[in-house]
Design a protein around this motif. Structure first.
Motif, PDB file in Angstrom:
ATOM      1  N   ALA A  28      64.751  87.195   0.924  1.00  0.00           N
ATOM      2  CA  ALA A  28      65.534  88.149  -0.426  1.00  0.00           C
ATOM      3  C   ALA A  28      66.384  87.338  -1.771  1.00  0.00           C
ATOM      4  O   ALA A  28      66.641  88.178  -2.680  1.00  0.00           O
ATOM      5  N   ASP A  29      66.901  86.097  -0.962  1.00  0.00           N
ATOM      6  CA  ASP A  29      67.348  85.648  -2.188  1.00  0.00           C
ATOM      7  C   ASP A  29      66.518  84.498  -3.375  1.00  0.00           C
ATOM      8  O   ASP A  29      65.323  84.245  -2.171  1.00  0.00           O
ATOM      9  N   ASP A  30      66.452  84.679  -4.248  1.00  0.00           N
ATOM     10  CA  ASP A  30      65.509  83.734  -5.344  1.00  0.00           C
ATOM     11  C   ASP A  30      65.744  82.773  -5.260  1.00  0.00           C
ATOM     12  O   ASP A  30      66.682  81.603  -4.482  1.00  0.00           O
ATOM     13  N   TRP A  31      64.990  81.570  -5.687  1.00  0.00           N
ATOM     14  CA  TRP A  31      65.143  80.727  -5.272  1.00  0.00           C
ATOM     15  C   TRP A  31      64.971  79.544  -6.586  1.00  0.00           C
ATOM     16  O   TRP A  31      64.361  80.018  -7.516  1.00  0.00           O
ATOM     17  N   ARG A  32      64.971  78.003  -6.711  1.00  0.00           N
ATOM     18  CA  ARG A  32      64.965  77.667  -8.218  1.00  0.00           C
ATOM     19  C   ARG A  32      64.608  75.927  -7.985  1.00  0.00           C
ATOM     20  O   ARG A  32      65.063  75.855  -6.822  1.00  0.00           O
ATOM     21  N   TYR A  33      63.758  75.351  -8.728  1.00  0.00           N
ATOM     22  CA  TYR A  33      62.997  74.203  -8.170  1.00  0.00           C
ATOM     23  C   TYR A  33      64.814  73.140  -8.382  1.00  0.00           C
ATOM     24  O   TYR A  33      64.354  72.305  -7.699  1.00  0.00           O
ATOM     25  N   ALA A  34      65.292  73.835  -8.867  1.00  0.00           N
ATOM     26  CA  ALA A  34      66.468  72.649  -9.692  1.00  0.00           C
ATOM     27  C   ALA A  34      67.149  72.330  -7.965  1.00  0.00           C
ATOM     28  O   ALA A  34      68.176  71.840  -8.151  1.00  0.00           O
ATOM     29  N   ASP A  35      67.602  73.619  -7.511  1.00  0.00           N
ATOM     30  CA  ASP A  35      68.278  73.736  -5.913  1.00  0.00           C
ATOM     31  C   ASP A  35      68.453  72.508  -5.269  1.00  0.00           C
ATOM     32  O   ASP A  35      67.186  72.022  -5.054  1.00  0.00           O
ATOM     33  N   GLY A  36      69.199  71.701  -5.405  1.00  0.00           N
ATOM     34  CA  GLY A  36      69.490  70.579  -4.271  1.00  0.00           C
ATOM     35  C   GLY A  36      68.218  69.325  -5.230  1.00  0.00           C
ATOM     36  O   GLY A  36      67.822  68.190  -3.573  1.00  0.00           O
ATOM     37  N   THR A  37      67.819  68.936  -6.147  1.00  0.00           N
ATOM     38  CA  THR A  37      67.378  68.286  -6.137  1.00  0.00           C
ATOM     39  C   THR A  37      67.609  67.611  -7.932  1.00  0.00           C
ATOM     40  O   THR A  37      68.428  68.057  -8.495  1.00  0.00           O
ATOM     41  N   GLU A  54      65.520  75.703 -13.644  1.00  0.00           N
ATOM     42  CA  GLU A  54      66.571  76.076 -13.666  1.00  0.00           C
ATOM     43  C   GLU A  54      66.676  77.314 -13.527  1.00  0.00           C
ATOM     44  O   GLU A  54      66.591  78.473 -12.959  1.00  0.00           O
ATOM     45  N   GLU A  55      64.620  77.979 -13.817  1.00  0.00           N
ATOM     46  CA  GLU A  55      64.559  79.766 -13.706  1.00  0.00           C
ATOM     47  C   GLU A  55      64.968  79.767 -12.176  1.00  0.00           C
ATOM     48  O   GLU A  55      63.418  79.482 -11.241  1.00  0.00           O
ATOM     49  N   THR A  56      65.053  81.312 -12.266  1.00  0.00           N
ATOM     50  CA  THR A  56      64.796  81.741 -10.347  1.00  0.00           C
ATOM     51  C   THR A  56      63.663  81.856  -9.816  1.00  0.00           C
ATOM     52  O   THR A  56      62.588  82.484 -10.828  1.00  0.00           O
ATOM     53  N   GLN A  57      62.961  82.307  -9.023  1.00  0.00           N
ATOM     54  CA  GLN A  57      61.456  82.225  -8.767  1.00  0.00           C
ATOM     55  C   GLN A  57      61.756  83.143  -7.836  1.00  0.00           C
ATOM     56  O   GLN A  57      62.910  83.343  -7.280  1.00  0.00           O
ATOM     57  N   GLU A  58      60.743  84.909  -7.859  1.00  0.00           N
ATOM     58  CA  GLU A  58      61.287  85.392  -6.623  1.00  0.00           C
ATOM     59  C   GLU A  58      60.395  85.347  -5.347  1.00  0.00           C
ATOM     60  O   GLU A  58      60.470  83.914  -4.970  1.00  0.00           O
ATOM     61  N   PRO A  59      61.926  85.663  -4.300  1.00  0.00           N
ATOM     62  CA  PRO A  59      61.858  85.369  -2.995  1.00  0.00           C
ATOM     63  C   PRO A  59      60.120  85.531  -2.364  1.00  0.00           C
ATOM     64  O   PRO A  59      59.458  86.448  -3.103  1.00  0.00           O
ATOM     65  N   ILE A  60      60.197  84.151  -1.590  1.00  0.00           N
ATOM     66  CA  ILE A  60      58.503  84.561  -0.813  1.00  0.00           C
ATOM     67  C   ILE A  60      58.653  85.944   0.728  1.00  0.00           C
ATOM     68  O   ILE A  60      57.577  86.229   0.895  1.00  0.00           O
ATOM     69  N   SER A  61      60.048  85.713   1.039  1.00  0.00           N
ATOM     70  CA  SER A  61      59.936  87.175   1.688  1.00  0.00           C
ATOM     71  C   SER A  61      61.015  87.483   1.638  1.00  0.00           C
ATOM     72  O   SER A  61      62.197  87.580   1.121  1.00  0.00           O
ATOM     73  N   VAL A  64      63.116  87.240   6.423  1.00  0.00           N
ATOM     74  CA  VAL A  64      63.747  86.436   7.804  1.00  0.00           C
ATOM     75  C   VAL A  64      63.415  85.326   6.270  1.00  0.00           C
ATOM     76  O   VAL A  64      63.337  84.791   4.618  1.00  0.00           O
ATOM     77  N   TYR A  65      64.035  84.034   6.303  1.00  0.00           N
ATOM     78  CA  TYR A  65      63.976  82.772   5.684  1.00  0.00           C
ATOM     79  C   TYR A  65      62.859  82.640   5.983  1.00  0.00           C
ATOM     80  O   TYR A  65      62.199  82.924   5.930  1.00  0.00           O
ATOM     81  N   TYR A  66      62.446  81.467   4.343  1.00  0.00           N
ATOM     82  CA  TYR A  66      61.250  81.245   4.377  1.00  0.00           C
ATOM     83  C   TYR A  66      61.764  80.227   3.652  1.00  0.00           C
ATOM     84  O   TYR A  66      62.729  79.370   2.994  1.00  0.00           O
ATOM     85  N   ILE A  67      60.266  79.192   3.291  1.00  0.00           N
ATOM     86  CA  ILE A  67      60.544  78.158   2.461  1.00  0.00           C
ATOM     87  C   ILE A  67      59.527  77.728   1.220  1.00  0.00           C
ATOM     88  O   ILE A  67      58.831  77.999   1.647  1.00  0.00           O
ATOM     89  N   ALA A  68      59.847  76.978  -0.049  1.00  0.00           N
ATOM     90  CA  ALA A  68      59.512  77.350  -1.070  1.00  0.00           C
ATOM     91  C   ALA A  68      58.092  76.367  -0.750  1.00  0.00           C
ATOM     92  O   ALA A  68      58.929  74.723  -0.286  1.00  0.00           O
ATOM     93  N   PRO A  69      57.060  76.392  -0.348  1.00  0.00           N
ATOM     94  CA  PRO A  69      56.392  75.371  -0.185  1.00  0.00           C
ATOM     95  C   PRO A  69      55.819  74.150  -1.524  1.00  0.00           C
ATOM     96  O   PRO A  69      55.677  72.773  -1.539  1.00  0.00           O
ATOM     97  N   ASP A  70      56.163  75.352  -2.941  1.00  0.00           N
ATOM     98  CA  ASP A  70      56.704  73.752  -4.007  1.00  0.00           C
ATOM     99  C   ASP A  70      57.706  72.513  -3.423  1.00  0.00           C
ATOM    100  O   ASP A  70      57.214  71.569  -3.915  1.00  0.00           O
TER     101      ASP A  70
END
Length: 116
Positions: A28-37, A54-61, A64-70
């Motif tokens: 349920a947490d949003d993710w960003r390409y900038a996080d940790g890169t 820096e734009e937030t992306q929709e959660p994949i799950s 449960v925890y999820y991995i942003a494939p990109d």
């Protein structure tokens, strides 16, 4: 190929701090390409897609925890094996057949995200 976290995930969170690309997020947490890169602002990804890092992306799950494939490089360029899979107590971090990439592609993605 990227790694995926299956529905067997017990939400222990052991995988999240192990990811050198910050590609793992709590459900349920949003993710960003900038996080940790090193990515910032408008960027063109190796696959040709243009995004705002820096734009937030929709959660994949949402559950449960999820991995942003990109962002997943299977830890190529950092470790000998995917660290999420190495620390997962229930073996729910497995290869994602929907995101198959060669070692060369994974290393290029790692270099792109971390300006190597």
């Amino acid at each position: 190929m990227a790694i995926i976290i299956t529905d067997e995930c017990i939400n222990c969170g052991a995988c999240e701090p192990e990811c050198p690309n910050t590609a793992i997020y709590e459900g349920a947490d949003d993710w960003r390409y900038a996080d940790g890169t090193d990515l910032e602002g408008k960027v063109v990804l190796p696959d040709g897609k243009e995004v705002d890092a820096e734009e937030t992306q929709e959660p994949i799950s949402d559950e449960v925890y999820y991995i942003a494939p990109d962002k997943c490089t299977e830890c190529m360029g950092f470790h000998e094996e995917p660290q999420c899979a190495a620390v997962c107590p229930v073996d729910c971090c497995v290869p994602d057949d929907n995101h198959v990439e060669s070692e060369e592609e994974l290393l290029a993605k790692q270099a792109f995200m971390h300006h190597k």
